[in-house]
Design a protein around this motif. Structure first.
Motif, mmCIF file in Angstrom:
data_model
loop_
_atom_site.group_PDB
_atom_site.id
_atom_site.type_symbol
_atom_site.label_atom_id
_atom_site.label_comp_id
_atom_site.label_asym_id
_atom_site.label_seq_id
_atom_site.Cartn_x
_atom_site.Cartn_y
_atom_site.Cartn_z
ATOM 1 N N GLU A 65 0.649 -1.208 0.006
ATOM 2 C CA GLU A 65 -0.022 0.076 0.129
ATOM 3 C C GLU A 65 0.897 1.382 0.088
ATOM 4 O O GLU A 65 0.548 2.247 -0.768
ATOM 5 C CB GLU A 65 -1.088 -0.020 1.283
ATOM 6 C CG GLU A 65 -2.005 -0.937 1.101
ATOM 7 C CD GLU A 65 -3.094 -0.719 0.142
ATOM 8 O OE1 GLU A 65 -3.394 0.546 -0.362
ATOM 9 O OE2 GLU A 65 -3.365 -1.779 -0.908
ATOM 10 N N ASN A 68 2.257 1.741 -3.478
ATOM 11 C CA ASN A 68 1.038 2.039 -4.123
ATOM 12 C C ASN A 68 0.721 3.456 -4.110
ATOM 13 O O ASN A 68 0.618 4.315 -4.925
ATOM 14 C CB ASN A 68 0.147 1.180 -4.014
ATOM 15 C CG ASN A 68 -0.852 0.741 -5.140
ATOM 16 O OD1 ASN A 68 -0.714 1.170 -6.333
ATOM 17 N ND2 ASN A 68 -2.159 0.074 -4.719
ATOM 18 N N ASP A 69 0.629 3.907 -2.776
ATOM 19 C CA ASP A 69 0.473 5.388 -2.681
ATOM 20 C C ASP A 69 1.522 6.393 -3.116
ATOM 21 O O ASP A 69 1.257 7.185 -3.781
ATOM 22 C CB ASP A 69 0.300 5.729 -1.127
ATOM 23 C CG ASP A 69 -0.832 4.960 -0.460
ATOM 24 O OD1 ASP A 69 -1.909 4.622 -1.275
ATOM 25 O OD2 ASP A 69 -0.990 4.711 0.701
ATOM 26 N N ASN A 140 -4.654 9.855 -0.986
ATOM 27 C CA ASN A 140 -4.188 8.496 -1.513
ATOM 28 C C ASN A 140 -5.268 7.759 -1.773
ATOM 29 O O ASN A 140 -5.037 7.098 -2.993
ATOM 30 C CB ASN A 140 -3.148 8.070 -0.388
ATOM 31 C CG ASN A 140 -1.899 8.588 -0.113
ATOM 32 O OD1 ASN A 140 -1.573 9.439 -0.801
ATOM 33 N ND2 ASN A 140 -1.477 8.048 0.956
ATOM 34 N N LYS A 141 -6.256 7.735 -1.104
ATOM 35 C CA LYS A 141 -7.322 6.793 -1.489
ATOM 36 C C LYS A 141 -7.838 7.282 -2.802
ATOM 37 O O LYS A 141 -8.458 6.727 -3.647
ATOM 38 C CB LYS A 141 -8.495 6.855 -0.348
ATOM 39 C CG LYS A 141 -8.001 5.762 0.777
ATOM 40 C CD LYS A 141 -9.242 5.805 1.794
ATOM 41 C CE LYS A 141 -8.594 5.056 2.903
ATOM 42 N NZ LYS A 141 -9.709 4.974 4.226
ATOM 43 N N LYS A 142 -8.119 8.724 -2.766
ATOM 44 C CA LYS A 142 -8.791 9.108 -4.146
ATOM 45 C C LYS A 142 -7.920 9.218 -5.452
ATOM 46 O O LYS A 142 -8.239 9.031 -6.369
ATOM 47 C CB LYS A 142 -9.261 10.659 -3.688
ATOM 48 C CG LYS A 142 -10.169 10.632 -2.741
ATOM 49 C CD LYS A 142 -10.898 11.995 -2.518
ATOM 50 C CE LYS A 142 -12.172 12.162 -1.800
ATOM 51 N NZ LYS A 142 -13.245 11.280 -2.003
ATOM 52 N N ARG A 144 -5.470 6.871 -5.922
ATOM 53 C CA ARG A 144 -5.401 5.427 -6.335
ATOM 54 C C ARG A 144 -6.781 5.170 -6.904
ATOM 55 O O ARG A 144 -6.836 4.504 -8.305
ATOM 56 C CB ARG A 144 -5.144 4.628 -5.158
ATOM 57 C CG ARG A 144 -3.953 4.518 -4.675
ATOM 58 C CD ARG A 144 -3.469 3.327 -3.857
ATOM 59 N NE ARG A 144 -4.746 2.836 -2.990
ATOM 60 C CZ ARG A 144 -4.729 2.978 -1.821
ATOM 61 N NH1 ARG A 144 -3.864 3.785 -0.953
ATOM 62 N NH2 ARG A 144 -5.746 2.769 -0.998
ATOM 63 N N SER A 145 -7.927 5.425 -6.621
ATOM 64 C CA SER A 145 -9.198 5.126 -7.044
ATOM 65 C C SER A 145 -9.244 5.938 -8.576
ATOM 66 O O SER A 145 -9.529 5.035 -9.304
ATOM 67 C CB SER A 145 -10.465 5.437 -6.218
ATOM 68 O OG SER A 145 -11.465 5.296 -6.773
ATOM 69 N N TYR A 146 -8.916 7.093 -8.552
ATOM 70 C CA TYR A 146 -8.943 7.827 -9.819
ATOM 71 C C TYR A 146 -7.992 7.251 -10.856
ATOM 72 O O TYR A 146 -8.278 6.978 -11.919
ATOM 73 C CB TYR A 146 -8.456 9.111 -9.631
ATOM 74 C CG TYR A 146 -8.213 10.052 -10.972
ATOM 75 C CD1 TYR A 146 -9.190 10.420 -11.901
ATOM 76 C CD2 TYR A 146 -7.033 10.269 -11.293
ATOM 77 C CE1 TYR A 146 -9.254 11.137 -13.236
ATOM 78 C CE2 TYR A 146 -6.733 10.937 -12.694
ATOM 79 C CZ TYR A 146 -7.981 11.276 -13.463
ATOM 80 O OH TYR A 146 -7.411 11.815 -14.485
ATOM 81 N N THR A 148 -6.898 4.323 -10.856
ATOM 82 C CA THR A 148 -7.217 2.705 -11.592
ATOM 83 C C THR A 148 -8.315 2.943 -12.323
ATOM 84 O O THR A 148 -8.392 2.253 -13.666
ATOM 85 C CB THR A 148 -7.980 2.161 -9.902
ATOM 86 O OG1 THR A 148 -6.524 2.014 -9.390
ATOM 87 C CG2 THR A 148 -8.176 0.930 -10.423
ATOM 88 N N ASP A 149 -9.230 3.836 -12.058
ATOM 89 C CA ASP A 149 -10.505 4.047 -13.044
ATOM 90 C C ASP A 149 -9.942 4.414 -14.513
ATOM 91 O O ASP A 149 -10.283 4.049 -15.553
ATOM 92 C CB ASP A 149 -11.480 5.009 -12.556
ATOM 93 C CG ASP A 149 -12.271 4.623 -11.433
ATOM 94 O OD1 ASP A 149 -12.057 2.877 -11.135
ATOM 95 O OD2 ASP A 149 -13.043 5.206 -10.591
#
Length: 160
Positions: A65, A68-69, A140-142, A144-146, A148-149
């Motif tokens: 993680e 990844n971050d 970081n969550k946002k 990664r999500s962005y 990935t999408d």
């Protein structure tokens, strides 16, 4: 099984680090630092990786993680195509931090407790020590999500 997870984590970490080096990032040996961006925003030392890596399965996941971050933050901050989206995601993360502060305030009133104690509880529940760290966690969550999408949007047809 445990050896497989460790090998997989180490291999993926090495692959990510190699991909960072191949993207116009200067990498130099410096003590036991594995990754350090020129602006000093992310530093990963060998000791940190090894200590987390050797402890548990969760430790391996945590190292993954972190890497990844780091890659997601680096991508968002260095790719000019992401500039406007980066600002939007940072604003959304700031709004989430404000929501946590409001929840702490509401909990303090409802439970007739101290705001600082309620905030501390909410920070710990989110894995943060302070509001700045909480902001980074939400970003970081946002990011990664962005990313990935965006990857699947850009390459889904090629993956079929």
């Amino acid at each position: 099984m445990n050896k497989r997870n460790k090998i997989l984590a180490l291999s993926s970490s090495a692959l990510m680090l190699l991909s960072l080096v191949s993207c116009d990032v200067t990498a130099t040996a410096k003590d036991n630092i594995l990754v350090e961006f020129s602006d000093g925003s992310v530093v990963v030392t060998a000791d940190e990786v090894f200590n987390k890596y050797l402890e548990t399965k969760e430790g391996v996941e945590a190292v993954y993680e972190q890497i990844n971050d780091a890659v997601a933050r680096w991508t968002m901050y260095t790719d000019s195509a992401n500039a406007s989206k980066k600002e939007e995601l940072i604003s959304e993360a700031e709004a989430e931090v404000d929501d946590v502060k409001a929840e702490a305030e509401n909990n303090a009133k409802t439970n007739k407790t101290n705001y600082d104690d309620e905030l501390e509880t909410l920070l710990k529940n989110n894995g943060a020590d302070d509001l700045e760290e909480l902001q980074v966690i939400f970003e970081n969550k946002k990011f990664r999500s962005y990313l990935t999408d965006k990857f699947y949007d850009d390459f889904l047809e090629d993956l079929k």
